[in-house]
Write an enzyme that holds these catalytic residues in place. Structure first.
Site, PDB file in Angstrom:
ATOM      1  N   ASP A  48       0.840  -1.197   0.000  1.00  0.00           N
ATOM      2  CA  ASP A  48       0.000   0.000   0.000  1.00  0.00           C
ATOM      3  C   ASP A  48       0.881   1.255   0.000  1.00  0.00           C
ATOM      4  OD1 ASP A  48      -2.008   1.975   0.729  1.00  0.00           O
ATOM      5  OD2 ASP A  48      -3.195   0.337   1.577  1.00  0.00           O
ATOM      6  N   THR A  87      -6.937   3.949  -1.898  1.00  0.00           N
ATOM      7  CA  THR A  87      -6.697   2.533  -1.611  1.00  0.00           C
ATOM      8  C   THR A  87      -7.753   1.602  -2.208  1.00  0.00           C
ATOM      9  OG1 THR A  87      -5.470   3.002   0.381  1.00  0.00           O
ATOM     10  CG2 THR A  87      -6.584   0.875   0.302  1.00  0.00           C
ATOM     11  N   ARG A 177     -10.757  -3.207   3.193  1.00  0.00           N
ATOM     12  CA  ARG A 177     -10.998  -2.902   1.775  1.00  0.00           C
ATOM     13  C   ARG A 177      -9.944  -3.514   0.873  1.00  0.00           C
ATOM     14  NH1 ARG A 177      -9.967   1.741   4.548  1.00  0.00           N
ATOM     15  NH2 ARG A 177      -8.204   3.084   4.001  1.00  0.00           N
ATOM     16  N   ASP A 304       1.799   2.377   3.847  1.00  0.00           N
ATOM     17  CA  ASP A 304       0.813   3.456   3.710  1.00  0.00           C
ATOM     18  C   ASP A 304       0.654   4.230   5.015  1.00  0.00           C
ATOM     19  OD1 ASP A 304      -1.407   4.687   2.067  1.00  0.00           O
ATOM     20  OD2 ASP A 304      -2.547   4.012   3.802  1.00  0.00           O
ATOM     21  N   HIS A 493      -1.995  10.816  -0.635  1.00  0.00           N
ATOM     22  CA  HIS A 493      -2.053  10.497  -2.069  1.00  0.00           C
ATOM     23  C   HIS A 493      -3.490  10.745  -2.487  1.00  0.00           C
ATOM     24  CE1 HIS A 493      -4.127   6.933  -0.663  1.00  0.00           C
ATOM     25  NE2 HIS A 493      -3.234   6.916   0.306  1.00  0.00           N
TER      26      HIS A 493
HETATM   27 ZN    ZN Z   1      -3.635   2.720  -0.120  1.00  0.00          ZN
END
Ligand code: ZN
Length: 561
Positions: A48, A87, A177, A304, A493
């Site tokens: 991630d 994500t 997720r 991440d 991001h």
């Molecule tokens: Zn992500």
């Protein structure tokens, strides 16, 4: 045996070959020396927020598992080609072969202006989470049942299980997720960290009692201890403290106090424990060791959390990537010891961008934080006063991305409010572009080098007519959508810019003939490419990606067209 459809094509002078499918059985393996032998286990790893920029910065430093990946097939310019580089959309592209416009996963959260739930505080809750079951979720966005129901397309695992019911499909990740978008609708197991423990879809504990017990005991023991945050020697020279405008000091050796669960997620130990669980499941179920091909998808989430909290350019990310190198080495050692014919692909759900304050010190003076005037609530209030509307006029999840007209706006004022909203956003010096629905729906199809698609084309690939906003706001490059002021995250991001779109795509299998292709490919190319290795045909018109031939010479993995 995979009972299967075989693609038969004829050119007849058409620019695109005409193709049809005929039903026939293919052998699970082929004696044809020009056909690649079929792997029994596909391992799909998603790191991630592992941007192409981070891969470029650190690739010469890897000595372990990432070095092995570097000795395989390298696409340093893979693209999450759509606009909303978050994500959930990013994970949805990787094993479906489809961009968010087709997967329906346009963002982590979108809005349902006409269909709110009642929030915990009694106010309407307009937010829809990408990985919730809309029919079973609770009364607000923090109280939901995790599900793949919003995913509109099948994953590789769904396709494989339909063709080969004996195949097992498992997804393990740090985030729900991630596991759900990689696993899909019919995975045998989808496991993720829920903030307190690893949990899974129904029946998990009975299927893998040892792996779950061990991983949760290990996580609890790690969280219960202080962590001195020891640094690898090559990272020490990056120690350089920077005070950021969200209040934190980053770039220093971070320690974590016993009991700090959220802090644990932002350490290399999180990924290491996710990997232990994935390897535990492989062992307990014998993935890759049964009669049929199996899939193990692994979502490693620590990079991440570390990027968000500390930025991507400091000692913290350095320590994380060195630890990730070692974690992946453990995976390779474990799989090698099982004598499984396996194939690994590694990529990311999106890229990332460093903290504004460090970018400003390191050659990027244009880096800046977004003005809080650009949040939907701020513009909504101004427009409500301007048009005499009692209530909200705009809904949105942040200062960029999808913005929705509120159902509070009377029908006769909606068009004027939309025009005024577009003007208000366009007046900001931090806004690059604002597109309305009608502009997005008329956008050209993708063409030419992926890195140079127009912004409107990128946005169109994130657009779903039922879920997208009435307008989409794009911030200028290097404008971070986190304003000054106290916040948990310092960097992020999600933008339309290539630093958030570009990710590495790496393939490795025993005996791979290595090559590197510097030109752009897409994460949606991964599904048809993997499908070719397990001789699972996928109709070209069902996906956005294309099969990439990874074999050099006469051997081909992609079906002949
Ligand atoms: Zn992500």
């Amino acid at each position: 045996m995979i009972r299967s459809l075989v693609l038969v094509c004829s050119a007849f002078g058409l620019s695109v070959p005409a193709c049809a499918y005929t039903d026939q059985s293919l052998p699970a393996t082929s004696d044809d020396p020009n056909v690649h032998p079929e792997p029994k286990l596909i391992v799909a790893i998603v790191v991630d927020q592992f941007s192409a920029d981070l891969f470029a910065e650190y690739r010469s430093r890897f000595t372990l598992g990432l070095k092995r990946m570097e000795n395989g097939i390298i696409f340093p310019s893979g693209y999450q080609s759509h606009a909303a580089t978050e994500t959930c959309p990013g994970h949805s592209t990787i094993l479906t072969g489809s961009r968010p416009a087709r997967t329906g996963i346009i963002a982590n959260n979108w809005m349902a202006p006409s269909d709110p739930r009642r929030g915990a505080n009694g106010k309407p809750d307009y937010s829809v989470y990408c990985a919730e079951d809309p029919s079973a979720s609770g009364s607000n966005s923090d109280d939901y049942i995790a599900s793949a129901k919003h995913l509109k397309v099948p994953t590789l695992g769904d396709r494989l299980k339909a063709a080969s019911p004996g195949s097992r499909v498992v997804a393990v990740a740090g985030k729900d997720r991630a596991a759900i978008m990689l696993g899909g609708h019919n995975a045998d197991l989808m496991l993720y960290w829920d903030g307190k423990a690893f949990v899974g879809t129904a029946g998990t504990a009975a299927k893998i009692p040892a792996a779950m017990k061990l991983s949760n005991a290990s996580a609890a023991a790690q969280i219960a201890k202080d962590d001195a945050g020891e640094l690898p020697p090559i990272c020490s020279r990056r120690l350089h403290a920077i005070k950021v405008a969200t209040g934190a000091t980053v770039g220093i050796q971070k320690t974590r106090k016993a009991g700090d669960r959220k802090g644990w997620r932002a350490t290399p130990d999180f990924d290491s424990t996710i990997m232990d669980l994935a390897l535990g499941v492989q062992t307990e179920l014998g993935l890759g060791q049964g009669p049929a091909t199996d899939i193990l998808a692994i979502g490693l989430s620590a990079t991440d959390y570390i990027g968000h909290i500390f930025g991507t350019g400091g000692v913290e990310t350095c320590a994380q990537l060195m630890a990730l190198d070692a974690t992946l080495e453990r995976m390779f050692t474990a799989l090698d010891s099982k004598n499984i014919p396996y194939l690994v692909v590694l990529t990311a759900d999106h890229g990332g961008h460093d903290a504004v304050e460090r970018n400003q010190q390191q050659g990027l003076p244009a880096a800046q934080r977004v003005s809080s005037d650009l949040f939907p609530d701020a513009i909504s209030t101004k427009l409500a006063a301007q048009f005499g509307i009692n209530g909200a006029t705009l809904l949105g999840d942040g200062p960029s991305g999808d913005v929705y007209l509120s159902a509070d706006i009377p029908a006769d004022k909606r068009s004027a409010v939309l025009t005024a909203a577009v003007s208000a956003y366009r007046a900001s010096p931090q806004v690059e572009a604002v597109f309305t629905r009608s502009e997005i729906e008329a956008a050209p199809l993708p063409a030419g080098p992926i890195g140079e698609w127009s912004l409107l084309t990128r946005v169109r690939q994130s657009y779903d007519p039922e879920r997208s906003g009435d307008l989409v706001v794009l911030l200028k490059a290097y404008v971070t959508p986190i304003p000054d002021g106290p916040a948990a995250y310092t960097a992020t991001h999600g933008s339309v810019w290539n630093y958030d779109r570009r990710v590495p795509i790496l393939f490795w299998w025993p005996g791979v003939a290595p090559f590197e292709q510097p030109n752009g490919v897409e994460t949606v190319d991964i599904l048809p490419t993997l499908a070719s290795f397990i001789r699972l045909p996928v109709r070209a018109n069902e996906i956005d990606g294309r099969c990439i031939d990874l074999e050099i010479g006469t051997k081909k993995n992609c079906p002949a067209i």
